[in-house]
Design a protein around this motif. Sequence first.
Motif, PDB file in Angstrom:
ATOM      1  N   SER A   1       0.733  -1.250   0.052  1.00 15.09           N
ATOM      2  CA  SER A   1      -0.083  -0.004  -0.024  1.00 15.09           C
ATOM      3  C   SER A   1       0.936   1.370  -0.043  1.00 15.09           C
ATOM      4  CB  SER A   1      -1.000   0.194   1.269  1.00 15.09           C
ATOM      5  OG  SER A   1      -1.576   1.460   1.393  1.00 15.09           O
ATOM      6  N   THR A   2       0.486   2.309  -0.844  1.00 11.40           N
ATOM      7  CA  THR A   2       1.189   3.583  -0.699  1.00 11.40           C
ATOM      8  C   THR A   2       0.368   4.584  -0.350  1.00 11.40           C
ATOM      9  OG1 THR A   2       0.145   4.046  -3.147  1.00 11.40           O
ATOM     10  CG2 THR A   2       2.527   2.770  -2.995  1.00 11.40           C
ATOM     11  N   ASN A   3      -1.001   4.515   0.188  1.00  9.26           N
ATOM     12  CA  ASN A   3      -1.771   5.138   0.705  1.00  9.26           C
ATOM     13  C   ASN A   3      -1.267   5.642   2.044  1.00  9.26           C
ATOM     14  OD1 ASN A   3      -3.745   6.744   2.147  1.00  9.26           O
ATOM     15  ND2 ASN A   3      -5.492   5.388   1.041  1.00  9.26           N
ATOM     16  N   VAL A   4      -1.060   6.981   2.425  1.00 15.97           N
ATOM     17  CA  VAL A   4      -0.192   7.208   3.651  1.00 15.97           C
ATOM     18  C   VAL A   4      -1.268   7.149   4.917  1.00 15.97           C
ATOM     19  CG1 VAL A   4      -1.137   9.702   3.437  1.00 15.97           C
ATOM     20  CG2 VAL A   4       0.957   9.276   4.556  1.00 15.97           C
ATOM     21  N   TYR A   5      -2.391   7.141   4.627  1.00 20.54           N
ATOM     22  CA  TYR A   5      -3.380   6.964   5.774  1.00 20.54           C
ATOM     23  C   TYR A   5      -3.614   5.235   6.086  1.00 20.54           C
ATOM     24  CZ  TYR A   5      -4.667  11.439   4.652  1.00 20.54           C
ATOM     25  OH  TYR A   5      -4.595  12.987   4.269  1.00 20.54           O
ATOM     26  N   TRP A   6      -3.120   4.514   5.273  1.00 20.94           N
ATOM     27  CA  TRP A   6      -3.118   3.065   5.299  1.00 20.94           C
ATOM     28  C   TRP A   6      -1.864   2.359   5.165  1.00 20.94           C
ATOM     29  CZ3 TRP A   6      -6.769  -0.093   7.214  1.00 20.94           C
ATOM     30  CH2 TRP A   6      -6.629  -1.385   6.715  1.00 20.94           C
ATOM     31  N   PRO A   7      -0.973   2.580   6.078  1.00 21.19           N
ATOM     32  CA  PRO A   7       0.420   1.817   5.726  1.00 21.19           C
ATOM     33  C   PRO A   7       0.003   0.341   5.860  1.00 21.19           C
ATOM     34  CG  PRO A   7       0.070   2.934   8.035  1.00 21.19           C
ATOM     35  CD  PRO A   7      -0.861   3.338   7.382  1.00 21.19           C
ATOM     36  N   PRO A   8       1.239  -0.298   5.272  1.00 14.49           N
ATOM     37  CA  PRO A   8       1.199  -1.524   5.261  1.00 14.49           C
ATOM     38  C   PRO A   8       1.388  -2.233   6.912  1.00 14.49           C
ATOM     39  CG  PRO A   8       2.683  -1.021   3.828  1.00 14.49           C
ATOM     40  CD  PRO A   8       2.135   0.384   4.392  1.00 14.49           C
ATOM     41  N   LEU A   9       0.949  -3.189   7.063  1.00 11.55           N
ATOM     42  CA  LEU A   9       0.835  -3.773   8.637  1.00 11.55           C
ATOM     43  C   LEU A   9       2.374  -4.030   8.904  1.00 11.55           C
ATOM     44  CD1 LEU A   9      -0.329  -4.523  11.072  1.00 11.55           C
ATOM     45  CD2 LEU A   9      -1.045  -6.918   9.941  1.00 11.55           C
ATOM     46  N   ARG A  10       3.148  -4.357   7.715  1.00  6.30           N
ATOM     47  CA  ARG A  10       4.507  -4.763   7.866  1.00  6.30           C
ATOM     48  C   ARG A  10       5.288  -3.590   8.534  1.00  6.30           C
ATOM     49  NH1 ARG A  10       7.760  -3.426   4.115  1.00  6.30           N
ATOM     50  NH2 ARG A  10       6.195  -3.577   2.848  1.00  6.30           N
ATOM     51  N   THR A  11       4.778  -2.550   7.849  1.00  7.54           N
ATOM     52  CA  THR A  11       5.405  -1.275   8.507  1.00  7.54           C
ATOM     53  C   THR A  11       5.009  -0.759   9.807  1.00  7.54           C
ATOM     54  OG1 THR A  11       5.695  -0.274   6.256  1.00  7.54           O
ATOM     55  CG2 THR A  11       5.811   1.221   8.128  1.00  7.54           C
ATOM     56  N   ILE A  12       3.875  -1.013  10.255  1.00  7.07           N
ATOM     57  CA  ILE A  12       3.416  -0.667  11.561  1.00  7.07           C
ATOM     58  C   ILE A  12       4.007  -1.492  12.599  1.00  7.07           C
ATOM     59  CG2 ILE A  12       1.231  -0.788  12.990  1.00  7.07           C
ATOM     60  CD1 ILE A  12      -0.338  -0.309  10.649  1.00  7.07           C
ATOM     61  N   VAL A  13       3.968  -2.838  12.325  1.00  3.60           N
ATOM     62  CA  VAL A  13       4.913  -3.929  13.175  1.00  3.60           C
ATOM     63  C   VAL A  13       6.208  -3.429  13.627  1.00  3.60           C
ATOM     64  CG1 VAL A  13       5.408  -6.497  13.805  1.00  3.60           C
ATOM     65  CG2 VAL A  13       2.924  -5.820  12.819  1.00  3.60           C
ATOM     66  N   ALA A  14       6.842  -3.148  12.391  1.00  3.17           N
ATOM     67  CA  ALA A  14       8.222  -2.770  12.638  1.00  3.17           C
ATOM     68  C   ALA A  14       8.430  -1.620  13.210  1.00  3.17           C
ATOM     69  CB  ALA A  14       8.838  -2.510  11.312  1.00  3.17           C
ATOM     70  N   ALA A  15       7.547  -0.556  13.275  1.00  2.00           N
ATOM     71  CA  ALA A  15       7.607   0.640  14.065  1.00  2.00           C
ATOM     72  C   ALA A  15       7.144   0.384  15.589  1.00  2.00           C
ATOM     73  CB  ALA A  15       6.933   1.597  13.571  1.00  2.00           C
ATOM     74  N   PHE A  16       6.574  -0.714  15.731  1.00  2.00           N
ATOM     75  CA  PHE A  16       6.170  -0.944  17.081  1.00  2.00           C
ATOM     76  C   PHE A  16       7.260  -0.787  18.458  1.00  2.00           C
ATOM     77  CE2 PHE A  16       3.980  -2.719  20.612  1.00  2.00           C
ATOM     78  CZ  PHE A  16       2.760  -2.369  20.621  1.00  2.00           C
ATOM     79  N   PRO A  17       8.217  -1.715  18.186  1.00  2.00           N
ATOM     80  CA  PRO A  17       9.176  -1.536  19.165  1.00  2.00           C
ATOM     81  C   PRO A  17       9.897  -0.332  19.548  1.00  2.00           C
ATOM     82  CG  PRO A  17      10.060  -3.032  17.517  1.00  2.00           C
ATOM     83  CD  PRO A  17       8.682  -2.573  17.089  1.00  2.00           C
ATOM     84  N   ASP A  18      10.080   0.580  18.264  1.00  2.00           N
ATOM     85  CA  ASP A  18      10.897   1.593  18.212  1.00  2.00           C
ATOM     86  C   ASP A  18       9.941   2.894  19.095  1.00  2.00           C
ATOM     87  OD1 ASP A  18      12.887   0.752  16.904  1.00  2.00           O
ATOM     88  OD2 ASP A  18      12.245   1.212  15.204  1.00  2.00           O
ATOM     89  N   VAL A  19       8.633   2.837  18.878  1.00  2.00           N
ATOM     90  CA  VAL A  19       7.574   3.698  19.384  1.00  2.00           C
ATOM     91  C   VAL A  19       7.545   3.337  20.823  1.00  2.00           C
ATOM     92  CG1 VAL A  19       5.353   4.565  19.376  1.00  2.00           C
ATOM     93  CG2 VAL A  19       6.511   4.048  17.173  1.00  2.00           C
ATOM     94  N   TRP A  20       7.025   2.007  21.199  1.00  2.00           N
ATOM     95  CA  TRP A  20       6.644   1.873  22.455  1.00  2.00           C
ATOM     96  C   TRP A  20       7.841   1.097  23.218  1.00  2.00           C
ATOM     97  CZ3 TRP A  20       2.559   4.184  24.057  1.00  2.00           C
ATOM     98  CH2 TRP A  20       1.604   4.592  23.053  1.00  2.00           C
TER      99      TRP A  20
END
Length: 256
Positions: free
Chosen positions: A26-45
């Motif tokens: 997905s290239t929609n900025v409001y709907w990022p790939p779940l892979r991107t969200i999961v990868a960002a999780f440990p860095d954010v939280w």
Amino acid sequence: MLRRLVLALALPAVLVAVWWAASEGSTNVYWPPLRTIVAAFPDVWTAERLRGDLLPSLLRLTAGYGVAAVVGVALGTLVGSRRRVRALCEPVLEFLRAVPPPVLVPVIMLFAGIGDTMKIAVIAGGCVWPVLLNTAEGVRAVDPVLAETARSYGITGLTRLREVVLRSASPQIFAGLRQALSIGIILMVISEMFAASNGLGFTIVQFQRGFALPDMWTGILLLGLLGFLLSLLFRLAERRVLGWYHGLREAGRRSP
């Protein structure tokens, strides 16, 4: 036990797989790939952010939910056991129950300020109604034969209240507590979106305002995981407290 665990996790696993496949590429900025969200999780939280945002939210939820449980059971017992009190309070209770708690946030802010007291009051104000109403119905439904038998044996006062009334009404009380838990999580987030400086609701809104959308999605995922874990803990507590009730139901199913 293993079969029950597999059944409980099957649907979430399917939904995650569908989300992963549907959002991949997905290239929609409001709907990022779940892979991107999961990868960002440990860095954010990180541990620091969890202490600074998740812990205050849990403390507010615990305080508001605890107040609602105590007040709801106490008032529900009174309303359910006294016909005149029920007739007097029912119109007022129905009116207040129909008012959505988020609407009262600005009003509560006028009296309680913008600190933790306001957030706890919002959570308690929304959670109290399912507990109160389910308790009242459970108390009203106490078997009159059981109540009369207890009276014949001289079981009165606090002993009767604890061993007969509340014990008989406990399945419905726990049904109200279960409903209140999900309402409490929602109100926890909403209350933290108003004049807050920490908490999950505050952080998610900050991510949204800063256009850090993958980070915002990690907050939503964390809320879902929190709700799942709290529901699991509640179910374990319910099984322990209402073991006698579930045992009777199992025996009833097995009997011819």
